[in-house]
Design a protein around this motif. Sequence first.
Motif, PDB file in Angstrom:
ATOM      1  N   GLU A  44       0.664  -1.057   0.048  1.00  8.76           N
ATOM      2  CA  GLU A  44      -0.142   0.036   0.274  1.00  8.76           C
ATOM      3  C   GLU A  44       0.850   0.770   0.079  1.00  8.76           C
ATOM      4  OE1 GLU A  44      -4.084   0.459   1.796  1.00  8.76           O
ATOM      5  OE2 GLU A  44      -2.328   1.530   3.660  1.00  8.76           O
ATOM      6  N   SER A  46       0.766   5.582   0.178  1.00  3.92           N
ATOM      7  CA  SER A  46       0.337   6.585   0.489  1.00  3.92           C
ATOM      8  C   SER A  46       0.895   7.361   0.392  1.00  3.92           C
ATOM      9  CB  SER A  46       0.235   6.380   1.579  1.00  3.92           C
ATOM     10  OG  SER A  46       1.107   6.639   3.063  1.00  3.92           O
ATOM     11  N   TYR A  47       0.589   9.186  -0.228  1.00  2.57           N
ATOM     12  CA  TYR A  47       0.925  10.809  -0.379  1.00  2.57           C
ATOM     13  C   TYR A  47       0.037  10.797   0.398  1.00  2.57           C
ATOM     14  CZ  TYR A  47       0.911   8.802  -5.536  1.00  2.57           C
ATOM     15  OH  TYR A  47       1.033   7.344  -6.414  1.00  2.57           O
ATOM     16  N   ILE A  52      -4.464  12.095  -0.910  1.00  4.22           N
ATOM     17  CA  ILE A  52      -5.366  10.912  -1.944  1.00  4.22           C
ATOM     18  C   ILE A  52      -5.263  10.560  -1.969  1.00  4.22           C
ATOM     19  CG2 ILE A  52      -4.206   9.582  -4.608  1.00  4.22           C
ATOM     20  CD1 ILE A  52      -2.828  12.544  -4.701  1.00  4.22           C
ATOM     21  N   PRO A  54      -4.786   5.977  -0.350  1.00  6.02           N
ATOM     22  CA  PRO A  54      -3.289   4.902  -0.523  1.00  6.02           C
ATOM     23  C   PRO A  54      -3.971   3.843  -1.920  1.00  6.02           C
ATOM     24  CG  PRO A  54      -3.975   5.230   1.628  1.00  6.02           C
ATOM     25  CD  PRO A  54      -5.598   5.785   0.705  1.00  6.02           C
ATOM     26  N   LYS A  55      -3.356   3.810  -2.616  1.00  2.60           N
ATOM     27  CA  LYS A  55      -3.138   2.522  -4.176  1.00  2.60           C
ATOM     28  C   LYS A  55      -2.281   1.541  -3.504  1.00  2.60           C
ATOM     29  CE  LYS A  55      -2.605   6.538  -7.366  1.00  2.60           C
ATOM     30  NZ  LYS A  55      -2.422   7.172  -8.304  1.00  2.60           N
ATOM     31  N   ARG A  56      -2.526   0.680  -3.745  1.00  6.02           N
ATOM     32  CA  ARG A  56      -2.363  -0.977  -3.696  1.00  6.02           C
ATOM     33  C   ARG A  56      -1.637  -1.272  -4.703  1.00  6.02           C
ATOM     34  NH1 ARG A  56      -6.177  -3.099   1.205  1.00  6.02           N
ATOM     35  NH2 ARG A  56      -6.098  -2.124   2.776  1.00  6.02           N
ATOM     36  N   PHE A  57      -0.385  -1.939  -4.480  1.00  7.63           N
ATOM     37  CA  PHE A  57       0.512  -2.829  -5.518  1.00  7.63           C
ATOM     38  C   PHE A  57       0.001  -4.233  -5.134  1.00  7.63           C
ATOM     39  CE2 PHE A  57       1.013   1.532  -6.095  1.00  7.63           C
ATOM     40  CZ  PHE A  57       0.535   2.141  -7.225  1.00  7.63           C
ATOM     41  N   GLU A  69       5.019   6.438  -9.984  1.00  5.43           N
ATOM     42  CA  GLU A  69       4.178   6.982 -11.431  1.00  5.43           C
ATOM     43  C   GLU A  69       3.725   6.397 -12.431  1.00  5.43           C
ATOM     44  OE1 GLU A  69       1.899   9.845 -10.284  1.00  5.43           O
ATOM     45  OE2 GLU A  69       3.184   9.789  -8.336  1.00  5.43           O
TER      46      GLU A  69
END
Length: 136
Positions: A44, A46-47, A52, A54-57, A69
């Motif tokens: 995860e 986070s910015y 924004i 959090p994004k999960r990858f 990015e």
Amino acid sequence: MKRVIRAMIGVAALGLGLGGTAALAFEHQGRPHLLSAIEAGLWEVSYPARKIAPKRFCVADVSLLAQVEHIGRQCTRMTVSEDADSALMRYTCTRGGFGSSDMQVVTPRSLRIQTQGIKDGLPFHDTLHARRIGSC
């Protein structure tokens, strides 16, 4: 912001203008050694400086987070320098865009990533926090 853009233009000139010959003298391909001990899986990102979510990858290679990015794009990553707890990586992507990321290992499940570059023709500069939250 102008300083970031000039720095990134300099990175592009080094990587492209010299045909890669001089760049290879200072850079080596592949994953930094310090990331080999960091487990792949679901991460995860986070910015903290921006509002924004959090994004999960799901990543098989943690060094992919250097190009967060440009995740999902075909990019070539190079390790520029490395010490006991951080590594500086640069990358260029086949469809345009490039960046530079300083990845600092906070714990075996937590990274701090300072990244800057060009995405979709626009500059970016962020400090991110990544943490492993499980398996894929």
